[in-house]
Design a protein around this motif. Structure first.
Motif, mmCIF file in Angstrom:
data_model
loop_
_atom_site.group_PDB
_atom_site.id
_atom_site.type_symbol
_atom_site.label_atom_id
_atom_site.label_comp_id
_atom_site.label_asym_id
_atom_site.label_seq_id
_atom_site.Cartn_x
_atom_site.Cartn_y
_atom_site.Cartn_z
ATOM 1 N N ARG A 121 12.734 3.570 -5.315
ATOM 2 C CA ARG A 121 12.848 2.883 -4.026
ATOM 3 C C ARG A 121 11.528 2.877 -3.274
ATOM 4 N NH1 ARG A 121 17.989 5.736 -3.110
ATOM 5 N NH2 ARG A 121 16.627 7.263 -2.156
ATOM 6 N N ASN A 122 10.741 3.926 -3.445
ATOM 7 C CA ASN A 122 9.494 4.061 -2.692
ATOM 8 C C ASN A 122 8.269 3.904 -3.585
ATOM 9 O OD1 ASN A 122 10.817 4.701 -0.201
ATOM 10 N ND2 ASN A 122 11.310 6.684 -1.097
ATOM 11 N N LYS A 123 8.382 3.080 -4.622
ATOM 12 C CA LYS A 123 7.298 2.904 -5.585
ATOM 13 C C LYS A 123 6.019 2.425 -4.902
ATOM 14 C CE LYS A 123 8.697 1.286 -9.425
ATOM 15 N NZ LYS A 123 9.171 0.424 -10.499
ATOM 16 N N VAL A 124 6.140 1.474 -3.993
ATOM 17 C CA VAL A 124 4.976 0.928 -3.304
ATOM 18 C C VAL A 124 4.325 2.001 -2.425
ATOM 19 C CG1 VAL A 124 4.219 -0.785 -1.615
ATOM 20 C CG2 VAL A 124 5.861 -1.414 -3.365
ATOM 21 N N VAL A 125 5.154 2.763 -1.738
ATOM 22 C CA VAL A 125 4.628 3.814 -0.869
ATOM 23 C C VAL A 125 3.854 4.846 -1.679
ATOM 24 C CG1 VAL A 125 5.259 5.686 0.705
ATOM 25 C CG2 VAL A 125 6.463 3.505 0.821
ATOM 26 N N PHE A 126 4.404 5.263 -2.814
ATOM 27 C CA PHE A 126 3.718 6.247 -3.643
ATOM 28 C C PHE A 126 2.444 5.666 -4.240
ATOM 29 C CE2 PHE A 126 8.060 8.191 -4.084
ATOM 30 C CZ PHE A 126 7.754 9.300 -3.316
ATOM 31 N N THR A 127 2.469 4.405 -4.641
ATOM 32 C CA THR A 127 1.278 3.776 -5.212
ATOM 33 C C THR A 127 0.165 3.696 -4.175
ATOM 34 O OG1 THR A 127 2.659 2.474 -6.703
ATOM 35 C CG2 THR A 127 0.408 1.717 -6.367
ATOM 36 N N VAL A 128 0.504 3.221 -2.987
ATOM 37 C CA VAL A 128 -0.500 3.125 -1.924
ATOM 38 C C VAL A 128 -0.979 4.515 -1.521
ATOM 39 C CG1 VAL A 128 -0.862 2.437 0.484
ATOM 40 C CG2 VAL A 128 0.349 0.909 -1.079
ATOM 41 N N GLY A 129 -0.057 5.464 -1.428
ATOM 42 C CA GLY A 129 -0.431 6.824 -1.055
ATOM 43 C C GLY A 129 -1.381 7.459 -2.047
ATOM 44 N N THR A 130 -1.101 7.317 -3.342
ATOM 45 C CA THR A 130 -1.993 7.905 -4.340
ATOM 46 C C THR A 130 -3.335 7.184 -4.371
ATOM 47 O OG1 THR A 130 -0.938 6.565 -6.054
ATOM 48 C CG2 THR A 130 -0.180 8.836 -5.815
ATOM 49 N N SER A 131 -3.324 5.877 -4.131
ATOM 50 C CA SER A 131 -4.589 5.144 -4.075
ATOM 51 C C SER A 131 -5.434 5.615 -2.902
ATOM 52 C CB SER A 131 -4.329 3.641 -3.951
ATOM 53 O OG SER A 131 -3.656 3.168 -5.086
ATOM 54 N N LEU A 132 -4.814 5.778 -1.755
ATOM 55 C CA LEU A 132 -5.547 6.267 -0.585
ATOM 56 C C LEU A 132 -6.060 7.688 -0.807
ATOM 57 C CD1 LEU A 132 -3.366 4.914 2.364
ATOM 58 C CD2 LEU A 132 -5.608 4.101 1.604
ATOM 59 N N ALA A 133 -5.250 8.512 -1.439
ATOM 60 C CA ALA A 133 -5.688 9.877 -1.730
ATOM 61 C C ALA A 133 -6.880 9.865 -2.686
ATOM 62 C CB ALA A 133 -4.534 10.688 -2.317
ATOM 63 N N SER A 134 -6.859 8.966 -3.659
ATOM 64 C CA SER A 134 -7.962 8.862 -4.603
ATOM 65 C C SER A 134 -9.236 8.401 -3.901
ATOM 66 C CB SER A 134 -7.593 7.882 -5.718
ATOM 67 O OG SER A 134 -8.669 7.701 -6.593
ATOM 68 N N VAL A 135 -9.106 7.408 -3.036
ATOM 69 C CA VAL A 135 -10.274 6.913 -2.298
ATOM 70 C C VAL A 135 -10.825 8.009 -1.386
ATOM 71 C CG1 VAL A 135 -10.980 5.294 -0.489
ATOM 72 C CG2 VAL A 135 -9.646 4.483 -2.423
ATOM 73 N N ALA A 136 -9.932 8.726 -0.707
ATOM 74 C CA ALA A 136 -10.372 9.802 0.185
ATOM 75 C C ALA A 136 -11.091 10.904 -0.592
ATOM 76 C CB ALA A 136 -9.178 10.378 0.946
#
Length: 128
Positions: free
Chosen positions: A45-60
């Motif tokens: 259900r939260n696939k997009v949220v997890f994808t964006v979250g991990t991407s932001l964590a990677s960029v940070a």
């Protein structure tokens, strides 16, 4: 205690009875399956949220690593300048003489190929 003796069963007999163990095992397996499926549903259900979250964590993480590297490099450059000034003041050396002492600082082609080859071997061999 008298009641257990009169019924003809022991304490261990009641605790380790086969139907009771089967029921406990079944309940445990059902709880594990429920936990798995609820976690799976939450991730789906939260696939997009997890994808964006991990991407932001990677960029940070990359930005923090770059910032720390840049800060470290700046500190090293400052320290080297301090050493160069101290050498110049104590020995009255010219800039050209310092260059001869420190070396040209250029990278040779064999060194570059050796580093690239080592990186290639280390990067791909363990994955085989």
């Amino acid at each position: 205690m008298q009641r257990l003796r009169s019924s003809g069963s022991s304490i261990w007999g009641n605790l380790v009875s086969t139907p009771r163990l089967k029921r406990k095992a079944s309940n445990t397996w059902a709880a594990v399956q429920d936990a798995f499926f609820s976690t799976k549903d939450t991730f789906e259900r939260n696939k997009v949220v997890f994808t964006v979250g991990t991407s932001l964590a990677s960029v940070a993480t990359a930005w923090i690593g770059y910032s720390l590297r840049y800060y470290h490099e700046t500190r090293i450059d400052q320290r080297l300048e301090t050493i160069e000034k101290a050498m110049r003041n104590s020995n009255n050396l010219e800039h050209s003489e310092l260059r001869e002492i420190a070396g040209s600082g250029s990278i040779s082609a064999p060194t570059c190929f050796a580093t690239a080859g080592t990186t290639l071997i280390i990067g791909f061999v363990p994955k085989c």
